[in-house]
Design a protein around this motif. Structure first.
Motif, PDB file in Angstrom:
ATOM      1  N   ASP A 212      25.089  91.019 107.771  1.00  0.00           N
ATOM      2  CA  ASP A 212      24.317  92.138 107.220  1.00  0.00           C
ATOM      3  C   ASP A 212      25.191  93.322 106.828  1.00  0.00           C
ATOM      4  O   ASP A 212      24.895  94.022 105.857  1.00  0.00           O
ATOM      5  CB  ASP A 212      23.281  92.598 108.246  1.00  0.00           C
ATOM      6  N   LEU A 213      26.250  93.565 107.596  1.00  0.00           N
ATOM      7  CA  LEU A 213      27.106  94.735 107.351  1.00  0.00           C
ATOM      8  C   LEU A 213      28.550  94.364 107.585  1.00  0.00           C
ATOM      9  O   LEU A 213      28.905  93.825 108.640  1.00  0.00           O
ATOM     10  CB  LEU A 213      26.723  95.886 108.286  1.00  0.00           C
ATOM     11  N   VAL A 214      29.402  94.648 106.615  1.00  0.00           N
ATOM     12  CA  VAL A 214      30.855  94.601 106.785  1.00  0.00           C
ATOM     13  C   VAL A 214      31.353  96.033 106.693  1.00  0.00           C
ATOM     14  O   VAL A 214      31.030  96.767 105.747  1.00  0.00           O
ATOM     15  CB  VAL A 214      31.540  93.735 105.717  1.00  0.00           C
ATOM     16  N   VAL A 215      32.122  96.436 107.695  1.00  0.00           N
ATOM     17  CA  VAL A 215      32.690  97.779 107.721  1.00  0.00           C
ATOM     18  C   VAL A 215      34.185  97.653 107.938  1.00  0.00           C
ATOM     19  O   VAL A 215      34.639  96.723 108.617  1.00  0.00           O
ATOM     20  CB  VAL A 215      32.025  98.640 108.826  1.00  0.00           C
ATOM     21  N   SER A 216      34.959  98.544 107.352  1.00  0.00           N
ATOM     22  CA  SER A 216      36.408  98.417 107.476  1.00  0.00           C
ATOM     23  C   SER A 216      37.109  99.736 107.221  1.00  0.00           C
ATOM     24  O   SER A 216      36.682 100.539 106.388  1.00  0.00           O
ATOM     25  CB  SER A 216      36.942  97.373 106.478  1.00  0.00           C
ATOM     26  N   ASN A 217      38.190  99.938 107.955  1.00  0.00           N
ATOM     27  CA  ASN A 217      39.165 100.986 107.668  1.00  0.00           C
ATOM     28  C   ASN A 217      40.494 100.271 107.444  1.00  0.00           C
ATOM     29  O   ASN A 217      41.309 100.156 108.349  1.00  0.00           O
ATOM     30  CB  ASN A 217      39.261 101.970 108.832  1.00  0.00           C
ATOM     31  N   PRO A 218      40.719  99.742 106.231  1.00  0.00           N
ATOM     32  CA  PRO A 218      41.916  98.936 105.970  1.00  0.00           C
ATOM     33  C   PRO A 218      43.136  99.815 105.733  1.00  0.00           C
ATOM     34  O   PRO A 218      43.011 101.037 105.557  1.00  0.00           O
ATOM     35  CB  PRO A 218      41.531  98.193 104.693  1.00  0.00           C
ATOM     36  N   PRO A 219      44.330  99.231 105.707  1.00  0.00           N
ATOM     37  CA  PRO A 219      45.506 100.007 105.284  1.00  0.00           C
ATOM     38  C   PRO A 219      45.354 100.408 103.825  1.00  0.00           C
ATOM     39  O   PRO A 219      45.099  99.556 102.973  1.00  0.00           O
ATOM     40  CB  PRO A 219      46.668  99.030 105.487  1.00  0.00           C
ATOM     41  N   TYR A 220      45.504 101.714 103.544  1.00  0.00           N
ATOM     42  CA  TYR A 220      45.237 102.149 102.169  1.00  0.00           C
ATOM     43  C   TYR A 220      46.187 103.233 101.658  1.00  0.00           C
ATOM     44  O   TYR A 220      45.981 103.772 100.579  1.00  0.00           O
ATOM     45  CB  TYR A 220      43.791 102.639 102.025  1.00  0.00           C
ATOM     46  N   LEU A 221      47.222 103.552 102.403  1.00  0.00           N
ATOM     47  CA  LEU A 221      48.149 104.569 101.907  1.00  0.00           C
ATOM     48  C   LEU A 221      49.092 103.957 100.877  1.00  0.00           C
ATOM     49  O   LEU A 221      49.649 102.877 101.102  1.00  0.00           O
ATOM     50  CB  LEU A 221      48.969 105.156 103.053  1.00  0.00           C
ATOM     51  N   PRO A 222      49.304 104.612  99.729  1.00  0.00           N
ATOM     52  CA  PRO A 222      50.255 104.102  98.743  1.00  0.00           C
ATOM     53  C   PRO A 222      51.679 104.140  99.289  1.00  0.00           C
ATOM     54  O   PRO A 222      52.064 105.058 100.017  1.00  0.00           O
ATOM     55  CB  PRO A 222      50.092 105.065  97.563  1.00  0.00           C
ATOM     56  N   ASP A 223      52.462 103.142  98.924  1.00  0.00           N
ATOM     57  CA  ASP A 223      53.841 103.062  99.409  1.00  0.00           C
ATOM     58  C   ASP A 223      54.650 104.312  99.065  1.00  0.00           C
ATOM     59  O   ASP A 223      55.574 104.682  99.796  1.00  0.00           O
ATOM     60  CB  ASP A 223      54.532 101.830  98.823  1.00  0.00           C
ATOM     61  N   ARG A 224      54.309 104.962  97.979  1.00  0.00           N
ATOM     62  CA  ARG A 224      55.080 106.137  97.552  1.00  0.00           C
ATOM     63  C   ARG A 224      54.972 107.295  98.542  1.00  0.00           C
ATOM     64  O   ARG A 224      55.759 108.245  98.491  1.00  0.00           O
ATOM     65  CB  ARG A 224      54.619 106.608  96.178  1.00  0.00           C
ATOM     66  N   ASP A 225      53.990 107.229  99.451  1.00  0.00           N
ATOM     67  CA  ASP A 225      53.789 108.319 100.403  1.00  0.00           C
ATOM     68  C   ASP A 225      54.570 108.135 101.692  1.00  0.00           C
ATOM     69  O   ASP A 225      54.426 108.930 102.628  1.00  0.00           O
ATOM     70  CB  ASP A 225      52.300 108.453 100.751  1.00  0.00           C
ATOM     71  N   ARG A 226      55.409 107.105 101.773  1.00  0.00           N
ATOM     72  CA  ARG A 226      56.094 106.821 103.027  1.00  0.00           C
ATOM     73  C   ARG A 226      56.927 107.995 103.528  1.00  0.00           C
ATOM     74  O   ARG A 226      57.026 108.219 104.738  1.00  0.00           O
ATOM     75  CB  ARG A 226      56.978 105.579 102.881  1.00  0.00           C
ATOM     76  N   ALA A 227      57.530 108.722 102.621  1.00  0.00           N
ATOM     77  CA  ALA A 227      58.379 109.841 103.036  1.00  0.00           C
ATOM     78  C   ALA A 227      57.589 111.129 103.236  1.00  0.00           C
ATOM     79  O   ALA A 227      58.162 112.138 103.647  1.00  0.00           O
ATOM     80  CB  ALA A 227      59.474 110.069 101.986  1.00  0.00           C
ATOM     81  N   LEU A 228      56.279 111.098 102.963  1.00  0.00           N
ATOM     82  CA  LEU A 228      55.475 112.317 102.984  1.00  0.00           C
ATOM     83  C   LEU A 228      54.596 112.450 104.220  1.00  0.00           C
ATOM     84  O   LEU A 228      54.130 113.550 104.516  1.00  0.00           O
ATOM     85  CB  LEU A 228      54.586 112.375 101.733  1.00  0.00           C
ATOM     86  N   VAL A 229      54.360 111.359 104.921  1.00  0.00           N
ATOM     87  CA  VAL A 229      53.431 111.414 106.046  1.00  0.00           C
ATOM     88  C   VAL A 229      54.048 112.155 107.227  1.00  0.00           C
ATOM     89  O   VAL A 229      55.269 112.249 107.360  1.00  0.00           O
ATOM     90  CB  VAL A 229      52.984 110.005 106.473  1.00  0.00           C
ATOM     91  N   GLU A 230      53.197 112.684 108.091  1.00  0.00           N
ATOM     92  CA  GLU A 230      53.654 113.373 109.289  1.00  0.00           C
ATOM     93  C   GLU A 230      54.429 112.420 110.191  1.00  0.00           C
ATOM     94  O   GLU A 230      54.180 111.214 110.206  1.00  0.00           O
ATOM     95  CB  GLU A 230      52.457 113.934 110.061  1.00  0.00           C
ATOM     96  N   PRO A 231      55.395 112.953 110.972  1.00  0.00           N
ATOM     97  CA  PRO A 231      56.171 112.080 111.868  1.00  0.00           C
ATOM     98  C   PRO A 231      55.301 111.280 112.826  1.00  0.00           C
ATOM     99  O   PRO A 231      55.623 110.133 113.149  1.00  0.00           O
ATOM    100  CB  PRO A 231      57.065 113.068 112.622  1.00  0.00           C
TER     101      PRO A 231
END
Length: 365
Positions: A227-246
């Motif tokens: 009836d319901l599929v819910v998800s929080n999949p990996p979704y950050l673009p690879d280009r943001d690897r150097a931008l995310v918080e430590p």
């Protein structure tokens, strides 16, 4: 007998001569200053949460504490130094608050974020709109199990399944199911994200984990009946690897973060898996990056399976958004903001061609 760590609570009385206790107020001021200098975004709040953890009291009761013993002060200072080194607060306390639950977290599992609580709210609204007495729900890329456990907690009639592939995350997921006692069925299965990336970088491919069955095999008895599929999949673009918080880049598992060049590898795989699992009229609720408020609805509107239907690992051909044209098979596609007003999750109904409609697994016979 265990000596109290709070030397004098709520009295305002100074310690007697020779007492090695210290003022909690001074410790918190010092801790907040140290965390602010280290670039922590919420220095005072984190200092208070660490103090509450050390003293084993709620944060709200810290106002009643005057002095703490020297051992507690030393433990607090050590935790503050680790937090200043950008170890996540939740790794230091061992828990992340999520809706009505405390979810156990640590190295090897993604820390659930407050914005995902709003995704659960959307999933609960979808369940209520379906009007099914005993709905069947599947949480794909379940991680710690926060979403699945929240659904089981707040919609007790639901039969909830949680799907995860990474062994370390699975350990945390099983631990949380056991510690909460909530009836969530755990499955180790592959949602198929690696099919959308050449190298598998950021999706967990090549990490040396043992192979897992594809989700359509692991949940074969539920195919076309959910009836319901819910998800929080990996979704950050690879280009943001150097931008995310430590705290994110150094401590959250890469498999839970990175969704390929455009960040859509995870969403593509979840959409394909949902098409296998959902019954006609079933609902998908999926979190996405705040920059995907148009891209993810377009994915649902444009992409789809090959001529032979969706595979276990997603579409075999490429269309405008990586699929091969199931345009029109998803309806009621709506994107929703979180409480901060940022595009956060999408909802859609699955409407495949009628081929003898299977009864939903949660529907009355």
């Amino acid at each position: 007998m265990t000596l109290p760590r709070i030397a004098a609570a709520g009295t305002g009385v100074s310690a007697a001569a020779g007492d090695d206790s210290v003022l909690l107020r001074d410790e918190l001021i010092s801790a907040a200053a140290r965390l602010e200098a280290a670039g922590v975004g919420s220095p005072r709040g984190d200092a208070e949460q660490l103090a509450a953890h050390v003293l084993d009291v709620s944060r709200g009761r810290l106002a009643l504490v005057d002095r703490i013993d020297a051992a507690a002060a030393a433990e607090l200072r050590a935790l503050v130094e680790r937090r200043a080194g950008r170890v996540p607060l939740q790794h230091l306390t061992g828990v992340a608050g999520f809706r009505r639950l405390d979810i156990a977290v640590g190295p090897g599992v993604f820390i659930p974020r407050p914005e995902t609580e709003w995704v659960v709210e959307g999933a609960l609204a979808a369940l209520r709109s379906l009007g099914v007495a005993r709905p069947v729900c599947v949480d794909l890329c379940a991680g710690s199990g926060a979403i699945a456990l929240a659904l089981a907690d707040e919609f007790p009639a639901a039969q909830v399944h949680a799907v995860e592939i990474e062994p370390s995350a699975l350990d945390w997921l099983r631990r949380n199911v056991e510690r909460t006692g909530l009836p969530v069925h755990v499955h180790q299965a592959d949602v198929g994200i690696s099919a959308y990336t050449d190298t598998g970088t950021g999706t967990g491919t090549g990490t040396g984990r043992p192979p897992a069955p594809p989700v359509r095999a692991a949940l074969a008895d539920l195919a076309g009946r959910v009836d319901l599929v819910v998800s929080n999949p990996p979704y950050l673009p690879d280009r943001d690897r150097a931008l995310v918080e430590p705290e994110v880049g150094r401590h959250d598992p890469p498999a839970a973060l990175w969704g390929g060049p455009d960040g859509l590898d995870g969403p593509r795989a979840v959409v394909a898996a949902a098409a296998v699992l959902l019954r006609p009229g079933g609902v998908l609720v999926m979190e996405h990056a705040d920059e995907h408020g148009q891209a993810v609805p377009a994915l649902l509107a444009e992409s789809g399976p090959s001529e032979n239907g969706p595979s276990a690992h997603g579409p075999a051909a490429s269309g405008p958004s990586g699929g091969a044209g199931w345009a029109g098979l998803w309806s009621h596609i709506v994107d929703h903001p979180d409480l901060a007003g940022r595009d956060r999750f999408v909802t859609a109904r699955w409407n495949p061609p009628e081929r003898g409609r299977p009864r939903g697994a949660g529907e009355d016979a």
